[in-house]
Design a protein around this motif. Structure first.
Motif, PDB file in Angstrom:
ATOM      1  N   HIS A 230       0.898  -1.155   0.000  1.00  0.00           N
ATOM      2  CA  HIS A 230       0.000   0.000   0.000  1.00  0.00           C
ATOM      3  C   HIS A 230       0.930   1.196   0.000  1.00  0.00           C
ATOM      4  CE1 HIS A 230      -3.869   2.097   1.307  1.00  0.00           C
ATOM      5  NE2 HIS A 230      -2.944   3.054   1.380  1.00  0.00           N
ATOM      6  N   THR A 231       1.082   1.832  -1.152  1.00  0.00           N
ATOM      7  CA  THR A 231       2.136   2.834  -1.333  1.00  0.00           C
ATOM      8  C   THR A 231       1.666   3.912  -2.283  1.00  0.00           C
ATOM      9  OG1 THR A 231       4.470   3.102  -1.973  1.00  0.00           O
ATOM     10  CG2 THR A 231       3.179   1.536  -3.249  1.00  0.00           C
ATOM     11  N   GLU A 232       2.152   5.127  -2.094  1.00  0.00           N
ATOM     12  CA  GLU A 232       1.776   6.178  -3.047  1.00  0.00           C
ATOM     13  C   GLU A 232       2.406   5.936  -4.400  1.00  0.00           C
ATOM     14  OE1 GLU A 232       4.950   9.771  -2.306  1.00  0.00           O
ATOM     15  OE2 GLU A 232       3.463   9.417  -0.775  1.00  0.00           O
ATOM     16  N   ILE A 254      -7.058  -3.422   3.866  1.00  0.00           N
ATOM     17  CA  ILE A 254      -7.520  -2.518   2.814  1.00  0.00           C
ATOM     18  C   ILE A 254      -7.158  -3.122   1.460  1.00  0.00           C
ATOM     19  CG2 ILE A 254      -7.288  -0.204   1.805  1.00  0.00           C
ATOM     20  CD1 ILE A 254      -8.700  -0.216   4.497  1.00  0.00           C
ATOM     21  N   ALA A 255      -8.183  -3.395   0.627  1.00  0.00           N
ATOM     22  CA  ALA A 255      -7.977  -3.965  -0.711  1.00  0.00           C
ATOM     23  C   ALA A 255      -7.160  -5.252  -0.633  1.00  0.00           C
ATOM     24  CB  ALA A 255      -7.304  -2.953  -1.630  1.00  0.00           C
ATOM     25  N   ARG A 256      -7.642  -6.183   0.162  1.00  0.00           N
ATOM     26  CA  ARG A 256      -6.951  -7.473   0.293  1.00  0.00           C
ATOM     27  C   ARG A 256      -6.803  -8.137  -1.072  1.00  0.00           C
ATOM     28  NH1 ARG A 256      -8.954 -11.245   5.014  1.00  0.00           N
ATOM     29  NH2 ARG A 256      -7.892  -9.571   6.117  1.00  0.00           N
ATOM     30  N   ALA A 295      -3.332   3.052   8.402  1.00  0.00           N
ATOM     31  CA  ALA A 295      -3.195   2.383   9.696  1.00  0.00           C
ATOM     32  C   ALA A 295      -4.120   1.187   9.860  1.00  0.00           C
ATOM     33  CB  ALA A 295      -3.449   3.385  10.816  1.00  0.00           C
ATOM     34  N   LYS A 296      -5.125   1.046   9.011  1.00  0.00           N
ATOM     35  CA  LYS A 296      -6.007  -0.119   9.101  1.00  0.00           C
ATOM     36  C   LYS A 296      -5.285  -1.407   8.726  1.00  0.00           C
ATOM     37  CE  LYS A 296     -10.301   2.459   8.418  1.00  0.00           C
ATOM     38  NZ  LYS A 296     -11.491   2.703   7.560  1.00  0.00           N
ATOM     39  N   ASN A 297      -4.225  -1.298   7.924  1.00  0.00           N
ATOM     40  CA  ASN A 297      -3.400  -2.465   7.641  1.00  0.00           C
ATOM     41  C   ASN A 297      -2.462  -2.715   8.814  1.00  0.00           C
ATOM     42  OD1 ASN A 297      -4.238  -3.084   4.897  1.00  0.00           O
ATOM     43  ND2 ASN A 297      -3.213  -1.179   4.300  1.00  0.00           N
TER      44      ASN A 297
END
Length: 427
Positions: A230-232, A254-256, A295-297
């Protein structure tokens, strides 16, 4: 109703004096259209071109544009760096996640969005391709959208779609995509990368930038399991891990099962990989870089770099003294996200020296005039080729001692002396 035109000049002819333009950025920089804007600059007065990092946009640096076109930069790059520091362009320090909010809240008007898109599908949907970043938000509010339709632009999934009905002027031409080939990894880069990799656990969710150190760290992760991304920014270093199954995004909240990014820059191989690949989601940077979302990950690993780190842990990442070098970008967005992620870690990784070993990048005090991008309360680890300094929960004296231990040996004695004499620390 879309008006299809026969030249880039015709596409930008409607732009008027005093407008605020947004330019699609990174590897999606619409150079064909920007060159056309620069070519008619003498007909315009007081036009501002807002942008992130532009590639191959040298036409916008022509001194003849003075008074006609001014660059307004949320991140400095090769083309705009000198302009900013000469007072011929403006730099806006802001977290990357906040830029779309400027547009959507009406705090920054966008008269025209200049973009580069894929060819439309049978339903008229084009794709912003390899760079969604803040461009999706700019298109949401722009009074006019001008598009270069490039058949070579990958069609990506996520927040990238824009229908032809929303495009006012469209010019079609097949042009090569902007590539960023990885440079050869040095011995120092490899050692930094190895130390960074030692902090990555199975199930970690990675954020990393582009460059030799992130690539070196990624090259050391072949024995890990169930990594996520999960990266910009998404670059070539991740491809081998995706293809081997080390990165499978299986443990993400998030988006598993999918890579989450906002823009990509790299080789033709990278662009081929993301083309029409539903396992890679290109999303609005207001969402991707939102620390609450990040932070949800679990086990978020924020891996970023710096120009200088002082002995208390303050991070300078956008300037060299008063001279602006890059930008605030998304570093703090992900540092914050990692802080609040269960098992998360924020890492600042950098070579210990600059200027071919002449100066230390670990310093007793940030250079006068330079900006602190990430505060000393936010950094968990600082990594150089000499090891890892853990800062979280450490006192100023403990931090200084550990940072001196990973400085280049040529500078350790002077850093220790400065820590004692100037900072009053026990090292």
């Amino acid at each position: 109703m879309t008006r299809f035109v026969n030249s880039a000049a015709e596409a930008v002819a409607a732009i008027g004096s005093g407008e605020f333009l947004w330019s699609h950025s990174m590897a999606a920089t619409p150079t064909v259209l920007l060159e056309a804007v620069a070519a008619r600059a003498q007909d315009l007065q007081g036009v501002n071109i807002m942008q992130l990092h532009l590639e191959h946009a040298e036409a916008l640096a022509d001194p003849a544009l003075e008074g006609h076109i001014r660059n307004r930069c949320f991140f400095a790059g090769k083309v705009t760096r000198d302009l900013i520091n000469q007072g011929r362009a403006d730099y806006v320090p802001i977290f990357l996640s906040e830029i779309p909010k400027l547009f959507r809240r009406g705090e920054q008007r966008v008269d025209t969005a200049i973009i580069q898109v894929s060819k439309p599908d049978p339903h008229g949907n084009c794709s912003l391709g390899i760079s969604v970043e803040a461009t999706a938000a700019a298109c949401d509010v722009a009074g006019r959208i001008i598009a270069h339709i490039n058949p070579n632009m990958p069609r990506t999934h996520g927040d990238s779609f824009i229908n032809l009905k929303r495009i006012d002027y469209a010019y079609a031409e097949a042009t090569p995509l902007i590539l960023h080939e990885s440079r050869e990894t040095s011995a120092v880069d490899r050692r930094v990368g190895e130390h960074v990799a030692s902090l990555v656990e199975d199930g970690s969710c990675l954020q990393m930038g582009i460059g030799a150190i992130p690539d070196a760290a990624l090259a050391c992760l072949g024995d890990r399991k169930d990594l996520g991304v999960h990266t910009e920014m998404f670059s070539d270093g991740v491809l081998d891990l995706l293809e081997s199954g080390v990165v499978n995004n299986a443990r993400k909240k998030i988006a598993r099962g999918r890579v989450v990014t906002s823009f990509a820059m790299g080789s033709r191989r990278l662009y081929d990989y993301v083309n029409d690949n539903p396992e890679v989601a290109f999303l609005d940077v207001e969402y991707v870089n939102n620390p609450v979302v990040i932070a949800k990950n679990k086990k978020v690993m924020s891996i970023n770099s710096a120009i200088q780190v002082d002995l208390t842990g303050q991070v300078c990442a956008d300037s060299m003294g008063h001279r602006i070098y890059s930008g605030v970008g998304g570093q703090v967005d992900f540092v914050q996200g990692a802080m609040y992620s269960e098992g998360g870690k924020s890492i600042i990784a950098l070579p210990s020296t600059a200027q071919h070993g002449a100066v230390s990048r670990l310093v007793s005090a940030i250079e006068r005039g330079a900006g602190v991008v990430t505060t000393r309360a936010q950094v968990d680890y600082v990594v150089t080729e000499y090891g890892v300094a853990e800062l979280r929960g450490r006192s100023l004296s403990e931090r200084a001692a550990d940072l001196i231990a990973i400085a280049h040996p040529d500078f350790r004695e002077s850093l220790a002396r400065e820590a004692r004499d100037s900072l009053g620390l026990r090292v």
